[in-house]
Design a protein around this motif. Structure first.
Motif, PDB file in Angstrom:
ATOM      1  N   PHE A 160       0.852  -1.189   0.000  1.00  0.00           N
ATOM      2  CA  PHE A 160       0.000   0.000   0.000  1.00  0.00           C
ATOM      3  C   PHE A 160       0.886   1.237   0.000  1.00  0.00           C
ATOM      4  N   GLY A 161       0.330   2.360  -0.423  1.00  0.00           N
ATOM      5  CA  GLY A 161       1.111   3.591  -0.463  1.00  0.00           C
ATOM      6  C   GLY A 161       0.386   4.673  -1.230  1.00  0.00           C
ATOM      7  N   PHE A 162       1.175   5.628  -1.763  1.00  0.00           N
ATOM      8  CA  PHE A 162       0.560   6.740  -2.476  1.00  0.00           C
ATOM      9  C   PHE A 162       1.546   7.338  -3.476  1.00  0.00           C
ATOM     10  N   HIS A 163       0.982   8.096  -4.403  1.00  0.00           N
ATOM     11  CA  HIS A 163       1.739   8.874  -5.376  1.00  0.00           C
ATOM     12  C   HIS A 163       1.249  10.314  -5.289  1.00  0.00           C
ATOM     13  N   VAL A 164       2.187  11.273  -5.273  1.00  0.00           N
ATOM     14  CA  VAL A 164       1.837  12.689  -5.264  1.00  0.00           C
ATOM     15  C   VAL A 164       2.373  13.316  -6.539  1.00  0.00           C
ATOM     16  N   ALA A 171      -2.710  10.310  -4.762  1.00  0.00           N
ATOM     17  CA  ALA A 171      -3.486   9.116  -5.084  1.00  0.00           C
ATOM     18  C   ALA A 171      -3.011   7.960  -4.215  1.00  0.00           C
ATOM     19  N   PHE A 172      -3.950   7.285  -3.557  1.00  0.00           N
ATOM     20  CA  PHE A 172      -3.631   6.150  -2.695  1.00  0.00           C
ATOM     21  C   PHE A 172      -3.817   4.844  -3.456  1.00  0.00           C
ATOM     22  N   ALA A 177      -3.488  -1.117  -7.045  1.00  0.00           N
ATOM     23  CA  ALA A 177      -4.795  -0.657  -7.508  1.00  0.00           C
ATOM     24  C   ALA A 177      -5.126   0.692  -6.880  1.00  0.00           C
ATOM     25  N   LYS A 178      -5.446   1.655  -7.719  1.00  0.00           N
ATOM     26  CA  LYS A 178      -5.769   2.993  -7.253  1.00  0.00           C
ATOM     27  C   LYS A 178      -7.073   2.986  -6.471  1.00  0.00           C
TER      28      LYS A 178
END
Length: 259
Positions: A160-164, A171-172, A177-178
């Motif tokens: 799990f994680g995120f993109h900035v 976006a988590f 999977a978004k």
């Protein structure tokens, strides 16, 4: 996705990240790791890549670990679960905490990350977003049903994680999977604070391994990559990608390393 150079094979694009001191870092996956100090109830090893509770059978909370550096520009953060406990209610939480600039060494970590003001925290299937201490106390900014995947359902090996993005869209993701997005995290952060990636090893959440962590990412882009980015803006998750009228090879390109 990062393609390695091979004979007669073109390089689609490459990634360059920069450390906060401005030094170039041609990183594969992890450019820096967890902060190795600040929480004596957590053990951080392997150069900052691994964190786990020192006493998982007795510590319910106090599992917050920050990254060793703040983020800026396009950034990625992903962890894999390496240890999961039983007997408690609750599990991992992930997000960003705004920390007063220059205070990292003396910063008092919260016992429970959703209670911290100036934060964006994904917890179970909720999003907690607070801009001040009063909101944190009242939990007014708690968005129920934020994600399709409940973080409490994840087990060892799940990610799990995120993109900035550069413009602050966060976006988590769970297992690539978004799940959902929040807007303007950079704009919402006070000018005298920095944003630090965070994992809260809460209750059953015992240990994680960082699999991706990079900030200020710059891309050498081509048309194929730019098209991929535009498509993913309008596609919520990998299941939706699979329904697109595209060849299987292009679907794989869209789904691989979507974080």
């Amino acid at each position: 996705m990062r393609m390695r150079r091979q004979t007669n094979q073109p390089v689609l694009f490459s990634r360059v990240a920069f450390n906060m001191d401005g030094k170039r870092n041609d990183c594969d996956h992890v450019c820096f790791g967890y902060l190795e100090s600040g929480n004596d109830r957590m053990t951080v090893t392997d150069g900052g890549r691994i964190a786990y509770k020192s006493s998982p059978d007795t510590d319910y909370g106090h599992g917050v670990v920050l990254a060793s550096q703040p983020i800026s520009g396009e950034s990625e953060f992903e962890v894999a679960i390496n240890r999961h406990g039983n007997g408690w209610s609750g599990s991992f939480k992930v997000g960003l905490l705004a920390v007063p600039r220059g205070s990292l060494k003396t910063f008092a970590l919260p016992r429970y990350s959703p209670d911290y003001p100036r934060s964006w925290v994904w917890s179970s299937s909720r999003l907690y977003h607070f801009s001040d201490q009063e909101q944190a106390r009242s939990h007014r900014n708690c968005e129920e049903g934020f994600s399709q995947v409940n973080l409490e359902s994840l087990r060892v090996g799940d990610t799990f994680g995120f993109h900035v993005s550069v413009d602050g869209e966060m976006a988590f993701f769970a297992n690539k999977a978004k799940q959902n997005t929040v807007q303007n995290v950079y704009e919402s952060c006070p000018a005298d604070m920095d944003l630090y990636p965070m994992v809260d090893h809460y209750a059953q959440g015992v240990g994680t391994t960082i699999t991706r962590l990079a900030t200020n990412i710059q891309w050498q882009r081509n048309l194929q990559y730019l098209c991929r980015r535009v498509i993913l803006r309008y596609v919520d998750n990998t299941k939706a990608v699979d329904t697109l009228p595209l060849p299987k090879s292009l679907k794989r390109y869209l789904m691989v390393d979507s974080l």
